[in-house]
Scaffold this active site. Structure first.
Site, mmCIF file in Angstrom:
data_model
loop_
_atom_site.group_PDB
_atom_site.id
_atom_site.type_symbol
_atom_site.label_atom_id
_atom_site.label_comp_id
_atom_site.label_asym_id
_atom_site.label_seq_id
_atom_site.Cartn_x
_atom_site.Cartn_y
_atom_site.Cartn_z
ATOM 1 N N ASN A 172 33.904 46.228 47.982
ATOM 2 C CA ASN A 172 34.452 45.380 46.924
ATOM 3 C C ASN A 172 33.340 44.778 46.085
ATOM 4 O OD1 ASN A 172 36.656 43.594 45.715
ATOM 5 N ND2 ASN A 172 35.204 42.050 46.437
ATOM 6 N N GLU A 173 33.455 44.909 44.773
ATOM 7 C CA GLU A 173 32.547 44.244 43.811
ATOM 8 C C GLU A 173 31.089 44.249 44.281
ATOM 9 O OE1 GLU A 173 34.158 40.403 42.674
ATOM 10 O OE2 GLU A 173 35.753 41.349 41.523
ATOM 11 N N GLU A 292 41.849 44.858 40.486
ATOM 12 C CA GLU A 292 42.035 43.394 40.391
ATOM 13 C C GLU A 292 42.168 43.056 38.919
ATOM 14 O OE1 GLU A 292 39.428 40.636 42.442
ATOM 15 O OE2 GLU A 292 39.136 42.084 44.067
#
Ligand code: AHR
Length: 512
Positions: A172-173, A292
């Site tokens: 994630n990110e 997201e």
């Protein structure tokens, strides 16, 4: 009154509506899991502690695929902490959100909850503090039929049959300096490639999402995607995008034009992915996972009603964080962001609104109390229900609004789908004009409008303003109401959109 003329044509289609475009996100963050979807002891809890009121609203929302367990949380998470007898599970410090994680809810609970919700699982793995081995082991635990240590452990823990999770996020990110185990594009690209390879050796049927940029404003945006995809092109199917928008300093016009940035972000990532494809002489195309997106007031007053920030004063279990309360303007922006995703449905194949409940969410749920719909629930649930069949190209000639952040933006924003099987066309409109209604004419080339099946609008209720919200005390202030004055005959549709509104019109159409 502003005006817009829109043309669609039966032969000008973008793609089928991707089923996974109406995804959502459940993170171990704040009260999304604990006292959100899961609250043993609540009057509405089922035998597993899942809140039935939240499950019912999740179904009504129409979410198709749900990303789990994070978010920033996943970059410090051991998936093994969430399996086996609950009494034996470790309590851990979650550094991402400065929270005490009990692990009472883990992978098996999420699989059971997803089955009750009727949603597909999109599982994120930890590529912050962990690596290739943990990545392949969770796939073996989840998807291998049996006869190995990990698949037999799954059976021992209550699930003999494989979970059969198809969709996996490779971290994630990872471009974000805030991320636990943040990496350079080179480091992450190599790790994503090797983790993806090891995961596919266990289960070749899985689909993999590589981390793209955390926003189009990241200093590494563009370069990041290019480097990561250069390393991992062969192993991954999708590259991710994340974006959050908010109104800054009362600049409502720029905020209402947020989808202009989303369009730019999507089109830039498509261009970058296709450039890597050309340079590497790859056959397959990399599609996009906008996993997201939402409105999120990241800067603003931190109040009891609107707790924005992470409270670092002690390690608490599921504190209230970023429980944004959404108003009419936010719902119109969410409608335009969904329009942008739909208009790019040829390449955006997955999208997840962040998050599902309590944490920047369409659903709010009080501990030991009720659950209700925020304003942003409505555009999502209606589009998830009604956007079916083919996405049609829209040619828009609209009066403009001049915005400080994004230049000129169309006052009227639209997306259109057509379901040939049931002869229904769905049109989703936003009027960004704060004061003026918009007169809209749609040329329906190749169609013959027979009847209006549905016409509804979301706007500020009479006597209120654009800041009106649904609250614990008044849960139904904002919702859909009938839109009057819609006329559809032959190949023409005419309607007037109230100032600052989001509308849906469903027509029964034949071919012309
Ligand atoms: O959705 C909230 C947080 O926003 C997620 O954990 C993270 O990935 C993003 O920065």
């Amino acid at each position: 009154m502003s005006r817009a003329r829109i043309s669609i044509d039966r032969d000008f289609t973008i793609s089928e509506v991707p089923h996974r475009l109406f995804g959502s996100f459940v993170e171990h963050m704040g009260r999304c899991v604990y006292t959100g979807i899961y609250e043993p002891g609540h009057a509405q809890a089922d035998e597993q502690g899942f809140r039935k009121d939240v499950l019912a609203l999740t179904k009504e929302l129409g979410a198709t695929v749900i990303r789990y367990p994070g978010g920033n949380f996943v970059s410090g998470y051991n998936w093994e902490d969430g399996i086996g007898p609950v009494a034996n599970r470790p309590r851990r410090l979650d550094g991402a959100w400065h929270t005490l994680e009990t692990n009472a809810f883990g992978l098996h609970e999420f699989v059971d909850w997803s089955r009750k919700a009727g949603t597909e699982i999109m599982e994120a793995i930890n590529l912050g503090t962990r690596g290739v081995n943990a990545a392949r082991e969770i796939v073996e635990y989840a998807n291998h039929p049996g006869g190995t240590y990990l698949s037999d452990l799954r059976a021992k823990n209550g699930h003999k049959d494989p979970f059969d999770i198809k969709l996996w996020c490779l971290g994630n990110e990872m471009d974000g300096p805030w991320q636990i185990g943040h990496k350079t594009a080179q480091e992450y690209g190599r790790l994503a490639q090797e983790a993806g390879k090891a995961m596919r050796l266990v289960d070749p049927t899985i689909e993999l999402v590589a981390c793209g940029s955390s926003s189009s404003a990241m200093p590494t945006f563009g370069e990041w995607e290019q480097t990561v995809l250069t390393h991992a092109y062969d192993e991954v199917d999708y590259v991710s995008l994340h974006a959050y928008y908010q109104e800054h300093d009362g600049d409502a016009n720029s905020f209402l034009a947020s989808a202009v940035d989303m369009d730019y972000f999507i089109e830039s990532v498509v261009a970058t992915a296709d450039a890597v494809r050309a340079k590497g002489k790859h056959k397959k195309k990399i599609n996009l996972s906008f996993d997201e997106w939402n409105v999120w007031y990241q800067s603003g007053l931190d109040t009891e009603d609107q707790p924005h920030r992470v409270n670092n004063s002690g390690w608490r279990e599921h504190p209230r964080v970023i429980e944004d309360k959404y108003n009419v303007t936010d719902a119109v922006v969410v409608g335009t962001l969904l329009n942008s995703l739909l208009r790019h449905g040829d390449r955006v194949k997955i999208a997840n609104q962040a998050q599902l409940v309590n944490v920047i969410a369409p659903i709010l749920a009080e501990p030991n109390g009720p659950a209700w719909r925020q304003s942003i629930f409505y555009p999502f649930s209606l589009m998830a229900e009604l956007a079916k069949g083919k996405i049609l190209r829209t040619e828009v000639d609209s009066d403009k609004v001049d915005t400080a952040k994004f230049g000129d933006a169309d006052l009227v924003d639209v997306s259109v789908t057509w379901d040939e099987d049931n002869g229904r066309m769905a049109l989703f409109f936003a009027n960004r004009g704060l004061e003026e209604a918009a007169d809209v004419e749609v040329a329906l080339r190749g169609f013959d409008a027979k009847s209006i099946i549905r016409a509804e609008v979301l706007e500020a209720p009479e006597g209120s303003d654009r800041f009106t919200k649904n609250t614990l005390a008044q849960q139904d202030q904002i919702g859909m109401t009938p839109l009057s004055g819609v006329k559809a005959t032959g190949d023409e549709l005419r309607l007037t959109l109230p100032a600052l509104s989001w509308s849906v019109v469903v027509l029964e159409v034949g071919k012309n």
